[in-house]
Design a protein around this motif. Structure first.
Motif, PDB file in Angstrom:
ATOM      1  N   LYS A  41       1.636   0.109  -5.374  1.00 44.13           N
ATOM      2  CA  LYS A  41       0.263  -0.418  -5.355  1.00 44.13           C
ATOM      3  C   LYS A  41       0.168  -1.751  -6.088  1.00 44.13           C
ATOM      4  CE  LYS A  41      -2.598   3.418  -4.379  1.00 44.13           C
ATOM      5  NZ  LYS A  41      -3.768   3.109  -3.628  1.00 44.13           N
ATOM      6  N   ASP A  46       0.165  -8.413   0.309  1.00 45.99           N
ATOM      7  CA  ASP A  46      -0.393  -7.422   1.226  1.00 45.99           C
ATOM      8  C   ASP A  46       0.364  -7.372   2.547  1.00 45.99           C
ATOM      9  OD1 ASP A  46      -2.426  -6.563  -0.491  1.00 45.99           O
ATOM     10  OD2 ASP A  46      -3.710  -8.228   0.097  1.00 45.99           O
ATOM     11  N   ASP A 142      -1.865   8.066  -0.826  1.00 48.24           N
ATOM     12  CA  ASP A 142      -2.664   7.144  -1.632  1.00 48.24           C
ATOM     13  C   ASP A 142      -1.888   6.503  -2.778  1.00 48.24           C
ATOM     14  OD1 ASP A 142      -4.912   7.674  -0.072  1.00 48.24           O
ATOM     15  OD2 ASP A 142      -5.514   9.362  -1.343  1.00 48.24           O
ATOM     16  N   LYS A 145       1.031   1.267  -1.235  1.00 50.25           N
ATOM     17  CA  LYS A 145       0.299   0.295  -0.435  1.00 50.25           C
ATOM     18  C   LYS A 145       1.034   0.121   0.890  1.00 50.25           C
ATOM     19  CE  LYS A 145      -0.590  -3.681  -2.487  1.00 50.25           C
ATOM     20  NZ  LYS A 145      -0.518  -5.089  -2.957  1.00 50.25           N
TER      21      LYS A 145
END
Length: 161
Positions: A41, A46, A142, A145
Motif C-alpha cells: 500500500k 499507482d 485490502d 495496492k
C-alpha cells in the motif's frame, strides 16, 4: 540494514513455515478473474508501464519512483504463471525455461522468486518494500495496492493481463 533479497527470502521461508498449503491451494486454484499486479500500500506509484513490467520479470533492474522492483512469481506449470508469462513475456513455459538457462550461462541475474500461492504473494508484497507480484483479482484483498498497467485496470478495455 538487511539486503532486500535476504529479507525477501527470509520472509518467504517464515511464511511457508507458518502456513499450511494443500495441493489444491498451491497454485492459487479456484481463483477467478483476471490477473492483477499487486504491491504494498505504501508503494510510491499507482501504475507501471507494460515495458517496465516485462523488463522486471525478465531480470532487468527496474526502478519506479525510486523503488527497485523485486518480482515474485508462481512455480512453473501453475495456471497463473503460464497465463502471466504468455501475456507479459510473450513466451510459453519451455521458452521461459530456456531463457533463464541462457541468462544463467551468461552470468546474468536469475529468475523471480517462486512462491507457492496467492496468499503468499499478497503477504510478501505487503511486507517487502518494492516487491511486486500478480494474483487473480479475487485474491488481491485490502492489504495491497493494485497497480495500473499502462494506465489501465482490469475493468478497462485493452487491459493486457
Amino acid at each position: 540494514m538487511i539486503p532486500r533479497r535476504t529479507l525477501l527470502t527470509s520472509c518467504m521461508f517464515l511464511f511457508a513455515a507458518v502456513t499450511a498449503v494443500t495441493p489444491d491451494e498451491s497454485y492459487g486454484a479456484g481463483g477467478v478473474g483476471p490477473l492483477v499486479l499487486v504491491v504494498s500500500k505504501s508503494f510510491p506509484a499507482d501504475g507501471i508501464s507494460f515495458g517496465d513490467l516485462k523488463r522486471a520479470y525478465m531480470g532487468g533492474r527496474i526502478m519506479v519512483n525510486g523503488k527497485q522492483l523485486i518480482p515474485v512469481t508462481y512455480p512453473k506449470g501453475s495456471p497463473e504463471r503460464i497465463a502471466f508469462d504468455e501475456a507479459v513475456l510473450g513466451m510459453g513455459p519451455e521458452q521461459v525455461g530456456l531463457y533463464w538457462i541462457d541468462r544463467k550461462i551468461r552470468g546474468q541475474s536469475g529468475p523471480p522468486k517462486d512462491v507457492p500461492n496467492a496468499a503468499t504473494v499478497v503477504w510478501i508484497v505487503g511486507k517487502v518494500e518494492g516487491a511486486i507480484g500478480f494474483v487473480r483479482a479475487s485474491a488481491a484483498g485490502d492489504d495491497v495496492k493494485i497497480l495500473r498497467v499502462d494506465g489501465k485496470l482490469p475493468s478497462d478495455p485493452g487491459y493486457r493481463l
